[in-house]
Design a protein around this motif. Structure first.
Motif: not given
Length: 176
Positions: A120-132
């Motif tokens: 859960p601490a990496r949720q922002a990273i997950e979003g960025e990766l999905l957009l990429e």
């Protein structure tokens, strides 16, 4: 740079020379001299065995490999960093996943994405990766790009980059 290179090539062995070599490697990286950056970072490694210092060296080597197009090598180093360096873990996994995505290696990408999405601490990273992922799919003209952008909008509606996903969807529709 010339004097630092002479120091790097000398037989002196001091921790402070490791710092000088690392700074020289950063200069080479900034100038786009990938091989020299890697060579100099390896010289820095021989000067100081401190774990934090070695992580900086590995990061620089991974970045030089990434920028020079050796994505598979960069991904492996980023994955090792994610395992060994908890404070770098999120960014290292993100970079490894980007490498796998650009290499069109969906299994490796999915494994890195899964590791990121389980924290859960990496949720922002997950979003960025999905957009990429959507952007790469769109560039490769893959039909699943639209669904990836829609998933990003649905799962990360508060992201500062949600407008980029909407624009990408509009461009996909325009070119369809």
């Amino acid at each position: 740079i010339h004097l630092l290179t002479q120091l790097r090539d000398s037989s002196l062995h001091l921790d402070s020379l490791g710092e000088a070599d690392l700074e020289l490697a950063r200069l080479h990286l900034a100038r786009g001299e990938w091989e020299e950056a890697i060579k100099t970072a390896e010289a820095a490694r021989r000067q100081s065995p401190a774990p934090d210092f070695l992580q900086q060296i590995d990061w620089l080597i991974a970045e030089a490999n990434y920028r020079s197009g050796r994505l598979e090598k960069a991904a492996a180093i980023y994955e090792q960093l994610a395992q060994r360096a908890p404070r770098l873990s999120g960014n290292a996994l993100f970079n490894a996943a980007l490498c796998w995505l650009r290499l069109d290696r969906p299994d490796e990408f999915a494994a890195a994405y899964h590791q990121i999405s389980n924290d859960p601490a990496r949720q922002a990273i997950e979003g960025e990766l999905l957009l990429e992922e959507g952007a790469v799919q769109a560039a490769q003209r893959k039909p699943q790009a639209e669904e990836t952008f829609r998933k990003f909008i649905r799962d990360f509606p508060r992201s500062a980059r949600v407008s980029e996903a909407w624009v990408a969807l509009a461009e996909l529709a325009f070119h369809a």
